[in-house]
Design a protein around this motif. Structure first.
Motif, short mmCIF file in Angstrom:
data_model
loop_
_atom_site.label_atom_id
_atom_site.label_comp_id
_atom_site.label_asym_id
_atom_site.label_seq_id
_atom_site.Cartn_x
_atom_site.Cartn_y
_atom_site.Cartn_z
N VAL A 144 0.89 -1.06 -0.01
CA VAL A 144 0.01 -0.02 0.06
C VAL A 144 0.82 1.18 0.06
CG1 VAL A 144 -1.63 1.33 1.36
CG2 VAL A 144 -1.82 -1.04 1.16
N SER A 145 0.62 2.19 -0.76
CA SER A 145 1.47 3.46 -0.88
C SER A 145 0.23 4.57 -0.99
CB SER A 145 2.05 3.50 -2.27
OG SER A 145 2.73 4.65 -2.40
N SER A 146 0.31 5.49 0.03
CA SER A 146 -0.47 6.46 0.27
C SER A 146 0.19 7.82 0.19
CB SER A 146 -1.12 6.19 1.61
OG SER A 146 -1.89 5.14 1.74
N ALA A 147 -0.27 8.67 -0.35
CA ALA A 147 0.24 10.34 -0.38
C ALA A 147 -0.43 10.88 0.84
CB ALA A 147 -0.11 10.71 -1.79
N LEU A 148 0.47 11.40 1.64
CA LEU A 148 0.00 12.21 2.82
C LEU A 148 0.68 13.61 2.91
CD1 LEU A 148 0.78 9.25 5.22
CD2 LEU A 148 -1.45 9.96 4.42
N ARG A 149 0.05 14.45 3.47
CA ARG A 149 0.68 15.84 4.16
C ARG A 149 0.61 15.60 5.56
NH1 ARG A 149 -0.60 21.48 1.73
NH2 ARG A 149 0.78 20.50 0.14
N LEU A 150 2.03 15.78 5.98
CA LEU A 150 2.35 15.64 7.49
C LEU A 150 2.69 16.96 8.03
CD1 LEU A 150 4.53 12.59 7.43
CD2 LEU A 150 2.04 12.68 7.78
N HIS A 151 2.17 17.25 9.27
CA HIS A 151 2.53 18.30 10.20
C HIS A 151 3.43 17.69 11.05
CE1 HIS A 151 -0.04 20.98 8.04
NE2 HIS A 151 -0.88 19.93 8.08
N VAL A 152 4.94 17.96 11.13
CA VAL A 152 5.44 17.20 12.21
C VAL A 152 6.20 18.11 13.36
CG1 VAL A 152 7.60 15.41 12.41
CG2 VAL A 152 6.35 15.72 10.09
N TRP A 153 6.20 17.92 14.64
CA TRP A 153 6.83 18.59 15.40
C TRP A 153 8.25 18.17 15.66
CZ3 TRP A 153 8.87 17.39 20.57
CH2 TRP A 153 8.98 18.62 21.25
N CYS A 154 9.16 19.13 15.28
CA CYS A 154 10.41 19.06 15.25
C CYS A 154 11.27 19.29 16.62
CB CYS A 154 11.11 19.44 14.00
SG CYS A 154 10.15 19.03 12.48
N GLY A 155 10.60 19.93 17.48
CA GLY A 155 10.93 20.48 18.77
C GLY A 155 11.93 19.19 19.42
N ASN A 156 12.73 19.61 20.38
CA ASN A 156 13.37 18.68 21.28
C ASN A 156 12.68 18.71 22.36
OD1 ASN A 156 15.55 18.19 19.35
ND2 ASN A 156 16.18 20.23 19.79
N ALA A 157 12.92 17.44 23.35
CA ALA A 157 12.27 17.32 24.48
C ALA A 157 12.81 18.38 25.43
CB ALA A 157 12.69 15.82 25.04
N ASN A 158 13.88 18.92 25.40
CA ASN A 158 14.54 19.91 26.36
C ASN A 158 14.08 21.16 26.08
OD1 ASN A 158 15.95 20.36 24.17
ND2 ASN A 158 17.94 19.67 24.92
N GLY A 159 13.29 21.45 24.84
CA GLY A 159 12.76 22.70 24.83
C GLY A 159 13.61 23.45 23.83
N SER A 160 14.77 22.92 23.26
CA SER A 160 15.62 23.71 22.40
C SER A 160 15.09 23.57 21.05
CB SER A 160 17.05 23.00 22.42
OG SER A 160 17.02 21.57 22.15
N SER A 161 15.55 24.56 20.16
CA SER A 161 15.32 24.88 18.75
C SER A 161 15.74 23.71 17.79
CB SER A 161 15.54 26.13 18.39
OG SER A 161 15.24 26.27 16.73
N PRO A 162 14.92 23.44 16.78
CA PRO A 162 15.52 22.43 15.92
C PRO A 162 16.50 23.15 14.82
CG PRO A 162 13.26 23.06 15.12
CD PRO A 162 13.62 23.62 16.60
N VAL A 163 16.89 24.29 15.15
CA VAL A 163 17.90 24.99 14.19
C VAL A 163 19.12 25.29 15.16
CG1 VAL A 163 18.18 26.80 13.07
CG2 VAL A 163 15.94 26.15 13.08
N ASP A 164 20.36 24.85 14.58
CA ASP A 164 21.54 24.93 15.50
C ASP A 164 22.24 26.38 14.71
OD1 ASP A 164 22.79 24.68 12.74
OD2 ASP A 164 23.19 22.62 13.32
N GLN A 165 23.46 26.39 15.29
CA GLN A 165 23.91 27.74 15.23
C GLN A 165 24.48 27.85 13.76
OE1 GLN A 165 27.18 27.65 17.79
NE2 GLN A 165 28.30 25.98 16.82
#
Length: 242
Positions: A144-165
């Protein structure tokens, strides 16, 4: 003149079709219909395809990212194809030269309950429900192959941003079964990585790296293992740190 040529071609092809026996035209469709009725006659889609000899269903999972739609704070929106493959012995039949594969609507059979654990919003199918089909081989292999639009939470458990320096945006997509532990569903990747072969170019971001990891989690409360597949996507800005 053009209309006359088109009518002549139409008559030519119609005459060729008349030469094909109706039994051959209807035979494949008739066999498929009868086989499908036989397969689904006593089929219970609520029950998994586990057997007495093997209580664990092997499910292979993969994703193909086709588009990075948006990055907003800790949520990434993207379009993917989700692929799943497993074996259901209840869907087997004796193959012949004509009928070796059939398509079955996914709402008629058991389908693995794989979900995105770290959802950042309501995911949606990109195609209407009545177009979602399972490709079933005579040996019970289901794809089975399904086309999906996902909204993914990319944050970290410690609250830090997913974007590094350096401006690299890292997001983990964690997929797993909603109701089955690792003793009842053995989850593996269909590929070793994220498939980017159909990815559309984003105006601001490009893919820096991807990876896939299979995780086995044990809790002190329970003897059963819990499995998930984590797909990591790293994006870097095209024009320097944002």
């Amino acid at each position: 003149m053009a209309v006359t040529c088109m009518l002549s071609l139409a008559l030519f092809w119609s005459s060729l079709l008349c030469l094909v026996p109706s039994s051959l035209q209807d035979g494949a469709a008739g066999n498929m219909d009868r086989e499908l009725q036989h397969i689904l006659q006593n089929y219970n889609k609520v029950l998994s395809p586990a057997t007495r000899d093997n209580q664990t269903v092997l499910v292979k999972h993969g994703i193909t990212v086709t588009r990075i739609v948006d990055l907003k704070d800790d949520v990434m929106t993207l379009d993917i194809w989700q692929d799943m493959e497993w074996t259901d012995v209840r869907l087997r039949w004796m193959a012949d030269d004509v009928l070796r594969q059939i398509n079955i609507a996914t709402d008629l059979i058991w389908v693995p309950d794989i979900v995105l654990y770290n959802s950042g919003g309501i995911s949606s199918y990109l195609h209407p429900p009545d177009t979602r089909q399972a490709h079933v081989l005579y040996d019970g292999t289901v794809f089975v192959s399904s086309a999906l639009r996902l909204h993914v939470w990319c944050g970290n458990a410690n609250g830090s941003s997913p974007v590094d320096q350096d401006g690299t945006y890292t997001c983990n997509l964690k997929f797993g079964s909603w109701g089955y532990d690792g003793f009842r569903m053995d989850l593996h990747g269909r590929m070793d990585d994220v498939d980017l072969s159909s990815l559309s170019e984003h105006r601001q971001w490009r893919v820096k790296s991807t990876s896939m990891t299979r995780n086995v989690v044990l809790y002190s409360c329970c003897p059963e293992p819990f499995l998930d597949l984590s797909y990591t996507i790293q994006l870097e800005p095209k024009y320097g740190p944002c």
